[in-house]
Design a protein around this motif. Structure first.
Motif, PDB file in Angstrom:
ATOM      1  N   GLY A 140      -0.856  41.160  24.978  1.00  0.00           N
ATOM      2  CA  GLY A 140      -0.764  40.499  26.277  1.00  0.00           C
ATOM      3  C   GLY A 140      -1.537  41.232  27.354  1.00  0.00           C
ATOM      4  O   GLY A 140      -2.303  40.632  28.115  1.00  0.00           O
ATOM      5  N   VAL A 141      -1.327  42.561  27.405  1.00  0.00           N
ATOM      6  CA  VAL A 141      -2.052  43.354  28.405  1.00  0.00           C
ATOM      7  C   VAL A 141      -3.557  43.301  28.142  1.00  0.00           C
ATOM      8  O   VAL A 141      -4.381  43.180  29.059  1.00  0.00           O
ATOM      9  N   PHE A 142      -3.925  43.385  26.860  1.00  0.00           N
ATOM     10  CA  PHE A 142      -5.344  43.341  26.512  1.00  0.00           C
ATOM     11  C   PHE A 142      -5.972  42.018  26.910  1.00  0.00           C
ATOM     12  O   PHE A 142      -7.073  41.972  27.467  1.00  0.00           O
ATOM     13  N   LEU A 143      -5.264  40.920  26.624  1.00  0.00           N
ATOM     14  CA  LEU A 143      -5.808  39.606  26.974  1.00  0.00           C
ATOM     15  C   LEU A 143      -5.887  39.421  28.484  1.00  0.00           C
ATOM     16  O   LEU A 143      -6.839  38.815  28.998  1.00  0.00           O
ATOM     17  N   LEU A 144      -4.872  39.938  29.210  1.00  0.00           N
ATOM     18  CA  LEU A 144      -4.945  39.870  30.669  1.00  0.00           C
ATOM     19  C   LEU A 144      -6.139  40.664  31.200  1.00  0.00           C
ATOM     20  O   LEU A 144      -6.840  40.210  32.104  1.00  0.00           O
ATOM     21  N   GLY A 145      -6.345  41.854  30.631  1.00  0.00           N
ATOM     22  CA  GLY A 145      -7.509  42.639  31.046  1.00  0.00           C
ATOM     23  C   GLY A 145      -8.810  41.939  30.704  1.00  0.00           C
ATOM     24  O   GLY A 145      -9.749  41.923  31.510  1.00  0.00           O
ATOM     25  N   CYS A 146      -8.874  41.358  29.504  1.00  0.00           N
ATOM     26  CA  CYS A 146     -10.078  40.611  29.127  1.00  0.00           C
ATOM     27  C   CYS A 146     -10.277  39.412  30.040  1.00  0.00           C
ATOM     28  O   CYS A 146     -11.415  39.084  30.405  1.00  0.00           O
ATOM     29  N   TYR A 152     -14.548  38.094  36.132  1.00  0.00           N
ATOM     30  CA  TYR A 152     -15.540  38.840  36.908  1.00  0.00           C
ATOM     31  C   TYR A 152     -16.955  38.529  36.420  1.00  0.00           C
ATOM     32  O   TYR A 152     -17.879  38.373  37.222  1.00  0.00           O
ATOM     33  N   ILE A 153     -17.110  38.435  35.091  1.00  0.00           N
ATOM     34  CA  ILE A 153     -18.422  38.094  34.539  1.00  0.00           C
ATOM     35  C   ILE A 153     -18.837  36.691  34.983  1.00  0.00           C
ATOM     36  O   ILE A 153     -20.001  36.449  35.343  1.00  0.00           O
ATOM     37  N   CYS A 154     -17.895  35.746  34.968  1.00  0.00           N
ATOM     38  CA  CYS A 154     -18.205  34.380  35.428  1.00  0.00           C
ATOM     39  C   CYS A 154     -18.601  34.383  36.907  1.00  0.00           C
ATOM     40  O   CYS A 154     -19.530  33.671  37.309  1.00  0.00           O
ATOM     41  N   LEU A 155     -17.897  35.196  37.711  1.00  0.00           N
ATOM     42  CA  LEU A 155     -18.239  35.291  39.134  1.00  0.00           C
ATOM     43  C   LEU A 155     -19.643  35.856  39.312  1.00  0.00           C
ATOM     44  O   LEU A 155     -20.439  35.335  40.112  1.00  0.00           O
ATOM     45  N   LEU A 156     -19.959  36.923  38.567  1.00  0.00           N
ATOM     46  CA  LEU A 156     -21.306  37.495  38.648  1.00  0.00           C
ATOM     47  C   LEU A 156     -22.355  36.484  38.206  1.00  0.00           C
ATOM     48  O   LEU A 156     -23.444  36.406  38.780  1.00  0.00           O
ATOM     49  N   SER A 157     -22.042  35.699  37.182  1.00  0.00           N
ATOM     50  CA  SER A 157     -22.969  34.680  36.709  1.00  0.00           C
ATOM     51  C   SER A 157     -23.250  33.645  37.803  1.00  0.00           C
ATOM     52  O   SER A 157     -24.400  33.255  38.030  1.00  0.00           O
ATOM     53  N   GLU A 158     -22.188  33.211  38.503  1.00  0.00           N
ATOM     54  CA  GLU A 158     -22.380  32.242  39.583  1.00  0.00           C
ATOM     55  C   GLU A 158     -23.219  32.844  40.709  1.00  0.00           C
ATOM     56  O   GLU A 158     -24.102  32.164  41.265  1.00  0.00           O
ATOM     57  N   GLU A 159     -22.977  34.099  41.044  1.00  0.00           N
ATOM     58  CA  GLU A 159     -23.747  34.730  42.121  1.00  0.00           C
ATOM     59  C   GLU A 159     -25.195  34.954  41.709  1.00  0.00           C
ATOM     60  O   GLU A 159     -26.111  34.832  42.549  1.00  0.00           O
ATOM     61  N   ILE A 160     -25.443  35.248  40.436  1.00  0.00           N
ATOM     62  CA  ILE A 160     -26.826  35.386  39.966  1.00  0.00           C
ATOM     63  C   ILE A 160     -27.537  34.038  40.024  1.00  0.00           C
ATOM     64  O   ILE A 160     -28.718  33.956  40.397  1.00  0.00           O
ATOM     65  N   GLN A 161     -26.842  32.970  39.664  1.00  0.00           N
ATOM     66  CA  GLN A 161     -27.434  31.636  39.765  1.00  0.00           C
ATOM     67  C   GLN A 161     -27.752  31.288  41.215  1.00  0.00           C
ATOM     68  O   GLN A 161     -28.774  30.642  41.497  1.00  0.00           O
ATOM     69  N   ALA A 162     -26.871  31.714  42.148  1.00  0.00           N
ATOM     70  CA  ALA A 162     -27.160  31.490  43.573  1.00  0.00           C
ATOM     71  C   ALA A 162     -28.403  32.261  43.996  1.00  0.00           C
ATOM     72  O   ALA A 162     -29.247  31.741  44.750  1.00  0.00           O
ATOM     73  N   MET A 163     -28.545  33.496  43.505  1.00  0.00           N
ATOM     74  CA  MET A 163     -29.757  34.273  43.806  1.00  0.00           C
ATOM     75  C   MET A 163     -30.984  33.594  43.231  1.00  0.00           C
ATOM     76  O   MET A 163     -32.042  33.538  43.870  1.00  0.00           O
ATOM     77  N   GLU A 164     -30.841  33.068  42.012  1.00  0.00           N
ATOM     78  CA  GLU A 164     -31.962  32.365  41.381  1.00  0.00           C
ATOM     79  C   GLU A 164     -32.363  31.140  42.186  1.00  0.00           C
ATOM     80  O   GLU A 164     -33.540  30.777  42.245  1.00  0.00           O
TER      81      GLU A 164
END
Length: 413
Positions: A140-146, A152-164
């Motif tokens: 449970g803790v591992f899945l919550l951390g994942c 966070y990775i999805c957020l970074l992906s959206e921000e990179i697309q905005a930069m693009e």
């Protein structure tokens, strides 16, 4: 693992305490004997049916079973495979304190001695439950951390697309203290660098545009003067050969000035405040400004302006670049012709402070355009050229009235 070990110690201690304070072992022994009797009855086992008896023992962990007939051992779960126990005919040790109970088989009654390690069985069950619980907690803790990392990775992906897509003003989210944080920080630094480069490119494009505007503005003044004198000569509006030669000399001067400005186009494009100009040898104030001011006054008079020159009697020594001085005065003249009121005189005064001397130009603005900045067109180039000569230019604005002051460092004789 730490939680598992701590909980296991606590649970085992609790089981030991509970077993000591209650008759748990006795109750469990009675229950198992009743269960064994029910099993024998249901399966219709005989005393000699070793396999059936062993099958029941195997289904109950930590359980030992011995069967006696007339104090003779006929079955033991220690060695269930031995079939000759009932042929030894020897009495086995039998203690009165050993719990025993009669068990009725299809071929007779036997005495059963049963021992069950209830504490160990419960400890094993508790260990299994704790193991499953700790594994479930870890997952449970591992899945919550994942999940947090994936979000966070999805957020970074959206921000990179905005930069693009060209949005370089929105900052990249930097959170946490791991490898993704380092990556996000690098991405934000890259965003700032790209944004700065785009701004520098936009500023460079604006400078190129201003250069074209200012160069056109600087060329217009001597070109207008050149056309004026050419028209005078062509129409014969001069008195004698001396005046004709004077006009031809001015035409030649303006033509050479235009040629010089064209030759110095690239140098003009690189005019900056940080690079000092190659200065002319020191000269008197009158030598520097006499001819440019005379041309300026004549050109203003040709367009109906009155020019009031108040230059005083002081003739200090200045170190300037004559080409820049002429271009600065041409710029001021062009702005006066466009924006000054011809019914009011243009005032040109000699000014000086402790270490500098120069000229002050004042004019009255046209009433139909009171809000127009009369010094805007080409003024950046004036500032740049004055800066390269280590000189200063000041603009004073009042409602409908403008004053431009040029101050040059005085050179010690």
């Amino acid at each position: 693992m730490l939680l598992f070990m701590v909980l296991r110690v606590v649970v085992l201690a609790a089981l030991e305490t509970y077993a000591q304070q209650t008759d748990l072992r006795q109750k469990e022994t009675v229950r198992l004997l009743e269960d064994f009797q029910s099993y024998v009855t249901e399966e219709q086992l005989a005393a000699s049916d070793v396999e059936g008896i062993t099958r029941w023992v195997d289904e109950h962990d930590f359980t030992l079973l011995e069967l006696y007939q007339d104090h003779v051992l006929v079955y033991s779960s220690f060695v269930p495979e031995r079939q000759d126990l009932n042929h030894e005919g020897q009495a086995a040790p039998f203690y009165d304190w050993t719990p025993r109970a009669p068990v009725f088989f299809t071929d007779g009654q036997l005495d059963a001695v049963l021992y069950c390690d209830v504490l160990r069985a419960n400890a094993m069950l508790a260990t299994r439950m704790l193991t499953l619980g700790c594994i479930a907690l870890f997952l449970g803790v591992f899945l919550l951390g994942c999940r947090r990392i994936v979000r966070y990775i999805c957020l970074l992906s959206e921000e990179i697309q905005a930069m693009e897509g060209g949005d370089l003003d929105h900052p990249v989210t930097v959170q946490g203290a791991d490898e993704l944080t380092t990556l996000a920080s690098c991405l934000d630094s890259m965003r700032k660098t790209l944004n700065r480069q785009h701004q520098e490119k936009a500023e460079a494009d604006a400078r190129v545009k201003n250069l074209i505007t200012e160069m056109s503005h600087d060329l217009r003044t001597p070109l207008t003067t050149l056309l004026l004198y050419t028209e005078i000569v062509r129409e014969g509006r001069y008195d004698g050969q001396a005046q004709l030669q004077e006009y031809l000399a001015k035409i030649d001067t303006k033509a050479r000035q235009i040629k010089q400005m064209s030759d110095n186009l690239f140098e003009y494009a690189l005019v900056t405040r940080d690079a000092p100009a190659d200065m002319d040898p020191p000269a008197r104030f009158s030598q520097i400004f006499e001819e440019p001011l005379a041309d300026m006054a004549e050109q203003l008079q040709q367009h109906g302006f009155a020019c009031a020159l108040r230059l005083g009697g002081e003739d200090v020594v200045l170190t300037v670049r004559g080409q820049y001085v002429r271009r600065v005065l041409d710029n001021i003249t062009s702005n006066l012709l466009k924006y000054a009121d011809p019914s009011q005189p243009v005032e040109v005064d000699y000014v000086r402070d402790e270490t500098r001397a120069g000229l002050s130009f004042a004019n009255q603005a046209l009433p139909e355009a009171p809000g127009t900045d009369r010094t805007r067109v080409g003024f950046e180039s004036v500032q740049a050229m004055m800066a390269r000569m280590q000189a200063d230019v000041r603009v004073e604005r009042e409602p409908g009235h403008y004053r431009i002051t040029l101050l040059f460092p005085i050179t010690q004789e």
